[in-house]
Design a protein around this motif. Structure first.
Motif, mmCIF file in Angstrom:
data_model
loop_
_atom_site.group_PDB
_atom_site.id
_atom_site.type_symbol
_atom_site.label_atom_id
_atom_site.label_comp_id
_atom_site.label_asym_id
_atom_site.label_seq_id
_atom_site.Cartn_x
_atom_site.Cartn_y
_atom_site.Cartn_z
ATOM 1 N N GLN A 104 0.866 -1.195 0.000
ATOM 2 C CA GLN A 104 0.000 0.000 0.000
ATOM 3 C C GLN A 104 0.897 1.237 0.000
ATOM 4 O OE1 GLN A 104 -3.317 -0.280 2.754
ATOM 5 N NE2 GLN A 104 -3.650 -2.406 2.163
ATOM 6 N N CYS A 105 1.348 1.695 1.175
ATOM 7 C CA CYS A 105 2.211 2.891 1.147
ATOM 8 C C CYS A 105 3.596 2.568 0.588
ATOM 9 C CB CYS A 105 2.333 3.508 2.537
ATOM 10 S SG CYS A 105 3.495 2.653 3.624
ATOM 11 N N GLY A 106 4.010 1.315 0.705
ATOM 12 C CA GLY A 106 5.289 0.896 0.129
ATOM 13 C C GLY A 106 6.500 1.118 1.028
ATOM 14 N N CYS A 108 7.465 -0.371 3.757
ATOM 15 C CA CYS A 108 8.110 -1.619 4.188
ATOM 16 C C CYS A 108 8.578 -2.460 3.009
ATOM 17 C CB CYS A 108 7.108 -2.455 4.986
ATOM 18 S SG CYS A 108 5.733 -3.069 3.958
ATOM 19 N N CYS A 140 4.789 -4.477 8.564
ATOM 20 C CA CYS A 140 3.994 -3.676 7.627
ATOM 21 C C CYS A 140 2.811 -3.103 8.403
ATOM 22 C CB CYS A 140 3.497 -4.544 6.474
ATOM 23 S SG CYS A 140 2.434 -3.614 5.348
ATOM 24 N N ARG A 141 2.619 -1.808 8.269
ATOM 25 C CA ARG A 141 1.511 -1.171 9.013
ATOM 26 C C ARG A 141 0.228 -1.119 8.189
ATOM 27 N NH1 ARG A 141 3.579 4.545 10.620
ATOM 28 N NH2 ARG A 141 3.887 4.514 8.387
ATOM 29 N N CYS A 142 0.332 -1.456 6.898
ATOM 30 C CA CYS A 142 -0.822 -1.202 6.027
ATOM 31 C C CYS A 142 -1.575 -2.442 5.547
ATOM 32 C CB CYS A 142 -0.382 -0.485 4.752
ATOM 33 S SG CYS A 142 0.615 0.955 4.977
ATOM 34 N N THR A 143 -0.878 -3.491 5.182
ATOM 35 C CA THR A 143 -1.514 -4.491 4.316
ATOM 36 C C THR A 143 -2.216 -5.635 5.033
ATOM 37 O OG1 THR A 143 0.456 -5.852 4.233
ATOM 38 C CG2 THR A 143 0.269 -4.145 2.556
HETATM 39 S S1 FES Z 1 2.731 -1.152 2.705
HETATM 40 FE FE1 FES Z 1 2.729 0.465 4.161
HETATM 41 S S2 FES Z 1 3.984 -0.244 5.764
HETATM 42 FE FE2 FES Z 1 3.799 -1.925 4.449
#
Ligand code: FES
Ligand code: FES
Length: 162
Positions: A104-106, A108, A140-143
């Protein structure tokens, strides 16, 4: 008078290119990569060996480059995320992360890709448990991780050609 700390001369091969550098004894590998070689794909998420955003390969082994001194890498071969692409072609791991929506944000993602590369170099058909273990040091904080597993499975499949 404080003592002057002398720089140390080191040689490293990064993504196939040789470099002769002067570093302070306290310089971290991640600082050397980002600040001296301008390889900013290696991220810093914590600086405390927790997040894995700074993961690179050092002589083929995934290491957290915020925890390795640049002088410890003297004579070593280092692979960063910038070294995955060859001749304008994305690496199968990079393609798979795009195709399986593994980011997502990329932030990590470069570190996870390097941990995946270490795994897939040694193990062409990893189980889900083996994939989970290989990226256990990457946060990873997003996926929610599910698509990251799918991406690594897809990369393994594509690298095997099956
Ligand atoms: S994609 Fe956002 S922290 Fe892993
Ligand atoms: S920046 Fe190295 S582990 Fe977080």
């Amino acid at each position: 008078m404080p003592e002057t700390i002398e720089n140390v001369a080191i040689r490293v091969t990064v993504n196939g290119q040789q470099h002769s550098l002067q570093v302070e004894p306290r310089t971290l590998l991640v600082e050397m990569l980002r600040e001296q070689l301008d390889l900013t794909g290696t991220h810093v998420g914590c600086d405390t060996t927790y997040c894995g955003a700074c993961t690179v390969l050092l002589n083929g082994a995934a290491v957290k480059s915020c925890t390795v001194l640049a002088v410890q890498a003297d004579g070593a071969e280092i692979t960063t995320v910038e070294g995955l692409e060859r001749n304008g072609q994305l690496h199968p791991i990079q393609k798979a992360f795009g195709e399986a929506y593994g980011l997502q944000c990329g932030y990590c993602t470069p570190g996870i890709m390097l941990s995946a590369l270490q795994l897939l170099t040694k193990n062409k058909k990893p189980s889900e448990k083996e994939i989970r273990k290989a990226i256990a040091g990457n946060t990873c904080r997003c996926t929610g991780y599910q698509n990251i597993f799918k991406a690594i499975q897809l990369a393994a499949q594509n690298m095997r050609g099956t």
